[in-house]
Design an enzyme around this catalytic site. Structure first.
Site, mmCIF file in Angstrom:
data_model
loop_
_atom_site.group_PDB
_atom_site.id
_atom_site.type_symbol
_atom_site.label_atom_id
_atom_site.label_comp_id
_atom_site.label_asym_id
_atom_site.label_seq_id
_atom_site.Cartn_x
_atom_site.Cartn_y
_atom_site.Cartn_z
ATOM 1 N N GLY A 55 0.856 -1.187 0.000
ATOM 2 C CA GLY A 55 0.000 0.000 0.000
ATOM 3 C C GLY A 55 0.886 1.229 0.000
ATOM 4 O O GLY A 55 2.087 1.140 0.289
ATOM 5 N N CYS A 83 5.476 -6.064 1.189
ATOM 6 C CA CYS A 83 5.842 -4.639 1.094
ATOM 7 C C CYS A 83 5.293 -3.886 2.315
ATOM 8 O O CYS A 83 5.753 -4.112 3.426
ATOM 9 C CB CYS A 83 5.364 -4.074 -0.235
ATOM 10 S SG CYS A 83 6.128 -2.500 -0.618
ATOM 11 N N TYR A 84 4.282 -3.017 2.149
ATOM 12 C CA TYR A 84 3.738 -2.322 3.327
ATOM 13 C C TYR A 84 3.287 -3.329 4.385
ATOM 14 O O TYR A 84 3.436 -3.105 5.587
ATOM 15 C CB TYR A 84 2.556 -1.433 2.911
ATOM 16 C CG TYR A 84 1.889 -0.745 4.090
ATOM 17 C CD1 TYR A 84 2.435 0.408 4.645
ATOM 18 C CD2 TYR A 84 0.722 -1.268 4.650
ATOM 19 C CE1 TYR A 84 1.836 1.023 5.737
ATOM 20 C CE2 TYR A 84 0.115 -0.660 5.741
ATOM 21 C CZ TYR A 84 0.682 0.490 6.279
ATOM 22 O OH TYR A 84 0.088 1.090 7.361
ATOM 23 N N HIS A 169 7.632 -7.728 -4.411
ATOM 24 C CA HIS A 169 6.285 -8.145 -4.822
ATOM 25 C C HIS A 169 6.346 -9.482 -5.562
ATOM 26 O O HIS A 169 6.508 -9.496 -6.788
ATOM 27 C CB HIS A 169 5.659 -7.068 -5.717
ATOM 28 C CG HIS A 169 5.285 -5.847 -4.955
ATOM 29 N ND1 HIS A 169 4.055 -5.685 -4.362
ATOM 30 C CD2 HIS A 169 6.005 -4.737 -4.650
ATOM 31 C CE1 HIS A 169 4.019 -4.523 -3.733
ATOM 32 N NE2 HIS A 169 5.191 -3.926 -3.893
ATOM 33 N N GLU A 171 4.011 -11.322 -6.393
ATOM 34 C CA GLU A 171 2.835 -11.516 -7.257
ATOM 35 C C GLU A 171 3.021 -10.948 -8.655
ATOM 36 O O GLU A 171 2.284 -11.300 -9.574
ATOM 37 C CB GLU A 171 1.607 -10.857 -6.589
ATOM 38 C CG GLU A 171 1.583 -9.325 -6.520
ATOM 39 C CD GLU A 171 2.394 -8.731 -5.358
ATOM 40 O OE1 GLU A 171 3.247 -9.444 -4.787
ATOM 41 O OE2 GLU A 171 2.179 -7.532 -5.054
ATOM 42 N N SER A 223 -24.609 -8.016 -22.852
ATOM 43 C CA SER A 223 -23.797 -7.076 -23.630
ATOM 44 C C SER A 223 -23.221 -7.756 -24.864
ATOM 45 O O SER A 223 -22.691 -7.093 -25.744
ATOM 46 C CB SER A 223 -22.660 -6.552 -22.761
ATOM 47 O OG SER A 223 -21.720 -7.601 -22.547
ATOM 48 N N ASP A 227 -18.932 -12.355 -19.983
ATOM 49 C CA ASP A 227 -19.412 -12.306 -18.594
ATOM 50 C C ASP A 227 -20.942 -12.335 -18.535
ATOM 51 O O ASP A 227 -21.528 -13.143 -17.814
ATOM 52 C CB ASP A 227 -18.914 -11.044 -17.874
ATOM 53 C CG ASP A 227 -17.411 -10.902 -17.952
ATOM 54 O OD1 ASP A 227 -16.741 -11.923 -18.184
ATOM 55 O OD2 ASP A 227 -16.909 -9.776 -17.796
ATOM 56 N N LYS A 369 -11.633 -13.366 -14.984
ATOM 57 C CA LYS A 369 -12.071 -13.608 -16.369
ATOM 58 C C LYS A 369 -11.802 -15.041 -16.830
ATOM 59 O O LYS A 369 -12.664 -15.686 -17.430
ATOM 60 C CB LYS A 369 -11.337 -12.617 -17.279
ATOM 61 C CG LYS A 369 -11.846 -12.535 -18.674
ATOM 62 C CD LYS A 369 -13.095 -11.750 -18.658
ATOM 63 C CE LYS A 369 -13.500 -11.081 -19.893
ATOM 64 N NZ LYS A 369 -14.545 -10.091 -19.593
#
Ligand code: XMP
Length: 513
Positions: A55, A83-84, A169, A171, A223, A227, A369
């Site tokens: 963060g 990290c944070y 990080h 990730e 749409s 999804d 997704k």
């Protein structure tokens, strides 16, 4: 629902969704929650571990987001701070954090020792750093097993208490062995054994829809994208005939020929009860003079709901089915992270809406997704629909900079169709996550025929990605770009220049607005 889960507490970092992606990719169920979420809502028998995200704050700062040490002590499961998150653990357990004399950003070489998080990891490995502060003194009971040239404690662990932290990080894909490190935590330290697959959740999702809707009636927003298709097919399967009416709203912001294609595909392949509403005049009228991207999104989101309400009144429905997925909620600021874009189907309900909050049906709200696609395939939705490129709800409105007019939109549709046609002919469509043209709103001088022109510039955007969270510009062969450019300038009135956008995400986003 799941017998094992990891909870990710969100402290506002920009890569937090990626942590959840990586954990799910490993086949372990996880959820991201704002850091201050009442623990009684997530502390249960299925909890196997907690990850505290990065963060932008500094732990000593007034108002810095914090949780209580007593909460961590009470968890009885391992905790990993990233990290944070690491700095916060360090602070809570009595260590010190300082502003680093050299901030580290981007690719950094990490030197590791064998330890719980670094099993099977090289002793020198590339990681992604993004920090100003760093741990300067470890709390009692903690040991460090990694450093970089500018960060003496790039990892720490108190194995007895099950507390771990990394300054980098893992990730982010640039952390070459980051997935192994996260897997060491999730599978090794936390001991998760289950293999979670989204498609195994179909029965649970069907049950969820039935329980929420009961004998009620539903309108489902369609749409044409994967999804909303998957959401409607699920609801159609869950509910009794006559309970679901799908509504396809043509807001005038669709691509060339899209409305016809969508209606045909839905009727012929999915057998859904579908109504086509042409609301293009209303949308363009409501968007007249509007140039601000967030206002465009809000107006479109609200008008969508109004059109759905009108259709709902006709059928007596008071439930609204939407294809909202997990990243839509996170990017709209559901976690502690900043709102990047207001996805039109998240939180866009006007206060006086016919649809009450608990009457919004969102069966895919916890899926990424690729998980939605896996569910779609498992439901037997045709492959080409499942793998259709994503198209944003606000449509061409976020690809047409500045005020929207019919003329601009018509020109943009032609440019877009030419680009897609050339990519298809070159056999590139399948490798591309999204490809489209953008009306930049910039005019430049050119010479066309024997005269001066002062007309529009179009940008072409094509990106490759696994999940839309990080993307790279696609390496389109020059010949294809050249042919597309030449066709656009020759075939579309009002365009005299074409650009190709090379920006990755981050720092860019896929759409222009
Ligand atoms: P960005 O531009 O944020 O887009 O990198 C990430 C993905 O989300 C799509 N997108 C949207 N989809 N409603 C949607 O249904 C929206 O408001 C919206 N905004 C962006 C975008 O096309 C990309 O796939």
């Amino acid at each position: 629902m799941y017998s094992e889960k990891i909870i990710i507490l969100d402290f506002g970092g920009q890569y937090n969704q990626l942590i959840a992606r990586r954990v799910r990719e490993m086949g372990v169920y996880c959820e991201i929650l704002p850091y201050a979420t009442d623990a009684s809502t997530w502390k249960d028998a299925s909890l196997r571990g907690v990850i505290l995200t990065g963060g932008p704050a500094s732990v000593y700062e007034d108002g810095a987001p914090r949780i209580d040490r007593a909460l961590i002590d009470s968890l009885k499961v391992p905790v990993l701070g990233i990290c944070y998150g690491m700095q916060l653990l360090n602070y809570l357990y009595g260590g010190e954090v300082e502003s680093a004399n050299v901030s580290e950003y981007g690719d950094t070489l990490l030197y590791t020792e064998d330890s719980a998080l670094f099993h099977g990891v090289q002793r020198a490995t590339h990681v992604f750093m993004n920090h100003n502060d760093r741990v300067s003194r470890l709390p009692e009971g903690f040991a460090s097993h990694a450093h970089t040239d500018n960060c003496p404690y790039a990892e720490f662990a108190d194995e007895a208490r099950g507390l771990y932290g990394v300054q980098f990080h893992p990730e982010v894909k640039h952390s070459v062995e980051g997935t192994t490190m996260l897997e060491n935590f999730v599978r090794g330290v936390c001991g998760c054994r289950e293999v979670y697959k989204a498609e195994d959740q179909i029965e649970t999702m069907l049950r969820g829809i039935r329980e929420q809707v009961g004998g009620g009636r539903v309108v489902g927003g369609i749409s044409g994208g994967v999804d909303s298709s998957v959401a409607c097919v699920l609801a159609n399967r869950a509910l009794k005939p006559g309970q679901l009416t799908c509504v396809f709203v043509d807001h005038g912001l669709l691509r060339k020929d899209e409305a016809r294609q969508v209606i045909e595909t839905y009727k012929h392949n999915l057998g859904l009860d579908i109504i086509h509403v042409d609301a293009s005049e209303r949308f363009l009228e409501a968007l007249k003079g509007v140039t601000d991207p967030e206002r465009k999104r809000k107006i479109i989101g609200e008008l969508f709901v109004r059109v759905f309400e009108e259709e709902a009144r006709k059928t007596g429905a008071d439930f609204l089915l939407q294809g909202t997925i997990y990243p839509d909620r996170i990017e709209s600021g559901m976690g502690g992270s900043a709102t990047i874009k207001s996805h039109h189907n998240v939180g866009g309900l006007p206060k006086d809406s016919l649809f009450k909050k608990d009457h919004i049906v969102e069966p895919l709200a916890n899926l990424f997704k690729d998980e939605v696609r896996a569910v779609g395939e498992a439901l037997g939705i045709p492959h080409r629909m499942v793998w259709r490129q994503p198209f944003p709800g606000p449509g061409l409105a976020v690809r047409c900079i500045g005020e929207l007019t019919r003329e601009k939109l018509d020109s943009l549709r032609e440019c877009d169709a030419i680009f897609l046609d050339e990519l298809e002919k070159a056999g590139l469509s399948e490798q591309i996550w999204q490809s489209f043209a953008v009306w930049t709103g910039v005019r430049t001088v050119g010479c066309m025929g024997d005269g001066r022109s002062y007309t529009g510039c179009v940008a072409l955007r094509a990106v490759v990605s696994d999940d839309a969270m990080t993307v790279e510009a696609a390496e389109i062969p020059y010949a294809v770009l050249k042919k597309t450019t030449s066709r656009i300038i020759n075939e579309v009135r009002g365009v005299n220049r074409v650009f190709y956008d090379l920006t990755s995400k981050p720092p860019g986003t896929i759409e222009f607005e």
